[in-house]
Design an enzyme around this catalytic site. Structure first.
Site, PDB file in Angstrom:
ATOM      1  N   GLY A  53       0.805  -1.389   0.321  1.00 32.94           N
ATOM      2  CA  GLY A  53       0.537   0.253   0.192  1.00 32.94           C
ATOM      3  C   GLY A  53       0.988   1.591   0.240  1.00 32.94           C
ATOM      4  O   GLY A  53       0.657   2.194   0.724  1.00 32.94           O
ATOM      5  N   ALA A  54       2.235   1.209  -0.411  1.00 32.90           N
ATOM      6  CA  ALA A  54       3.079   2.180  -0.794  1.00 32.90           C
ATOM      7  C   ALA A  54       2.225   4.008  -1.261  1.00 32.90           C
ATOM      8  O   ALA A  54       2.956   4.817  -1.028  1.00 32.90           O
ATOM      9  CB  ALA A  54       4.252   1.492  -0.939  1.00 32.90           C
ATOM     10  N   GLY A  80      -0.307   4.880  -1.236  1.00 30.08           N
ATOM     11  CA  GLY A  80      -1.266   5.385   0.069  1.00 30.08           C
ATOM     12  C   GLY A  80      -1.151   7.180   0.691  1.00 30.08           C
ATOM     13  O   GLY A  80       0.344   6.596   0.205  1.00 30.08           O
ATOM     14  N   GLY A 132      -3.067  -2.554   9.076  1.00 27.71           N
ATOM     15  CA  GLY A 132      -2.731  -1.000   9.619  1.00 27.71           C
ATOM     16  C   GLY A 132      -4.467  -0.384   8.716  1.00 27.71           C
ATOM     17  O   GLY A 132      -4.767   0.271   9.055  1.00 27.71           O
ATOM     18  N   THR A 133      -5.285  -1.564   8.006  1.00 33.26           N
ATOM     19  CA  THR A 133      -6.240  -1.074   7.008  1.00 33.26           C
ATOM     20  C   THR A 133      -7.467  -1.888   7.326  1.00 33.26           C
ATOM     21  O   THR A 133      -7.226  -2.175   8.428  1.00 33.26           O
ATOM     22  CB  THR A 133      -6.554  -2.268   6.072  1.00 33.26           C
ATOM     23  OG1 THR A 133      -5.359  -1.821   5.215  1.00 33.26           O
ATOM     24  CG2 THR A 133      -7.490  -1.456   4.667  1.00 33.26           C
ATOM     25  N   THR A 138      -7.060  -0.913  14.327  1.00 33.99           N
ATOM     26  CA  THR A 138      -7.590   0.128  13.497  1.00 33.99           C
ATOM     27  C   THR A 138      -7.054   1.120  13.856  1.00 33.99           C
ATOM     28  O   THR A 138      -7.029   1.938  12.382  1.00 33.99           O
ATOM     29  CB  THR A 138      -9.025   0.384  13.405  1.00 33.99           C
ATOM     30  OG1 THR A 138      -8.767  -0.053  15.567  1.00 33.99           O
ATOM     31  CG2 THR A 138      -9.512  -0.970  13.660  1.00 33.99           C
ATOM     32  N   MET A 158      -2.755   3.009  14.984  1.00 29.71           N
ATOM     33  CA  MET A 158      -1.504   2.448  15.691  1.00 29.71           C
ATOM     34  C   MET A 158      -0.827   3.663  16.278  1.00 29.71           C
ATOM     35  O   MET A 158       0.496   3.464  16.714  1.00 29.71           O
ATOM     36  CB  MET A 158      -0.712   2.257  13.986  1.00 29.71           C
ATOM     37  CG  MET A 158      -1.346   1.376  13.293  1.00 29.71           C
ATOM     38  SD  MET A 158      -0.478  -0.564  13.802  1.00 29.71           S
ATOM     39  CE  MET A 158      -0.968  -1.380  12.545  1.00 29.71           C
ATOM     40  N   HIS A 202     -13.034  12.874  10.231  1.00 29.73           N
ATOM     41  CA  HIS A 202     -12.200  12.705   9.613  1.00 29.73           C
ATOM     42  C   HIS A 202     -11.770  13.616   8.138  1.00 29.73           C
ATOM     43  O   HIS A 202     -12.958  14.189   7.770  1.00 29.73           O
ATOM     44  CB  HIS A 202     -11.665  11.203   8.859  1.00 29.73           C
ATOM     45  CG  HIS A 202     -11.338  10.206   9.819  1.00 29.73           C
ATOM     46  ND1 HIS A 202     -11.934  10.114  10.497  1.00 29.73           N
ATOM     47  CD2 HIS A 202     -10.103   9.607  10.187  1.00 29.73           C
ATOM     48  CE1 HIS A 202     -11.003   8.769  12.076  1.00 29.73           C
ATOM     49  NE2 HIS A 202     -10.082   9.086  11.283  1.00 29.73           N
ATOM     50  N   LYS A 207     -11.688  10.498   2.750  1.00 30.76           N
ATOM     51  CA  LYS A 207     -11.267   8.883   3.503  1.00 30.76           C
ATOM     52  C   LYS A 207     -12.752   7.381   3.677  1.00 30.76           C
ATOM     53  O   LYS A 207     -14.033   8.408   3.483  1.00 30.76           O
ATOM     54  CB  LYS A 207     -12.014   9.368   5.153  1.00 30.76           C
ATOM     55  CG  LYS A 207     -11.673   7.656   6.024  1.00 30.76           C
ATOM     56  CD  LYS A 207     -11.207   8.327   7.420  1.00 30.76           C
ATOM     57  CE  LYS A 207     -11.399   7.167   8.627  1.00 30.76           C
ATOM     58  NZ  LYS A 207     -10.512   5.605   7.808  1.00 30.76           N
TER      59      LYS A 207
END
Length: 255
Positions: free
Chosen positions: A8-9, A11, A88-89, A113, A115, A144, A148
């Site tokens: 997921g780099a 993102g 972490g998704t 959910t 970190m 958010h 999102k």
């Protein structure tokens, strides 16, 4: 040296992971998985691959900040090529969560959910407050940025789970999302979760306990997404030496 593969780099958090890994001791970036191509240049010593098996074989542990469907693909591949996973998704469905649990039987998996250390502590405080403030109404509001995709946020739902656990409630039976129309009076066990979206807000979560004559609100505000990337890197360093099993961010941070 722990070799990290980033899934997921492209993102927002994924890009921060690549930068933060450059300045973290005893852990380094070794591989990046992409579905098509990276949106930016990267150190040529890092493997950038569209082949999942090559990506997994080039790293000691994977950090995933992607989308639910992509995370599902990662979990399916990891069942064939086990690697420690930091997931972490958010917004995972029941099938994806079951895949995550299945993977944890053969490899260490840390699923969170959120970190951040602050949110880990907030969950602990919410559970304690929920148990202590019997009879108080519980309302959760999360805010958010406008980009999102999932609502309510995974963090808000985890906070709701902590609140429900504090009172021995089944969250599926007491949670509501928002209020609209003539719904009648609020029930005593109801836990409401409201989602607000706008601008570039990184993340703000408020858990309120309301009673006649007084109320208590617990709040956490993230001001930088580096909170999440650095937390995930810290989790990866911790998880790399663990036995198979399903872990939480609270396990890692010992809160």
């Amino acid at each position: 040296m722990v070799k990290v593969g980033v899934f997921g780099a492209n993102g927002r958090v994924g890009k921060l992971l690549l930068e933060d890994l450059k300045t973290t001791e005893n852990i380094s970036l070794s591989s990046v998985y992409v579905r098509n191509s990276l949106d930016f240049s990267i150190d040529p010593s890092v493997l950038v691959s569209t082949d999942m098996k090559s990506f997994l074989n080039a790293c000691d542990i994977v950090i995933d900040f992607s989308l639910p469907e992509a995370c599902e693909t990662l979990l399916e591949a990891a069942l064939k090529t086990p690697k420690p996973l930091v997931i972490g998704t958010t917004g995972l469905n029941t099938h994806q969560l079951n895949l995550l649990k299945e993977a944890s039987k053969n490899m260490p998996v840390l699923y969170a959910t959120n970190m951040s250390l602050g949110v880990a502590l907030l969950n602990k405080l919410v559970r304690e407050a929920s148990a202590a403030l019997d009879g108080f109404d519980i309302e959760i509001v999360e805010m958010h940025h406008k980009h999102k995709k999932d609502a309510p946020s995974g963090t808000a739902l985890t906070l709701a789970e902590s609140a429900a656990a504090g009172r021995g409630l089944d969250l599926d039976k007491v949670r509501i999302s928002g209020r609209d129309g003539n719904i009648g009076e609020r029930s005593s066990d109801e836990i409401a979760v409201m989602a607000l979206r706008g601008g570039d807000i990184v993340g703000r979560h408020t858990v309120g306990f309301y009673n006649d004559g007084e109320f208590l609100e617990l709040n956490h505000t993230a001001t930088s997404r580096n909170t999440f990337s650095k937390g995930a890197i810290r989790a990866a360093s911790w998880l790399a030496k663990k036995e198979s099993g399903l872990y939480s961010i609270s396990d890692c941070l010992e809160v």
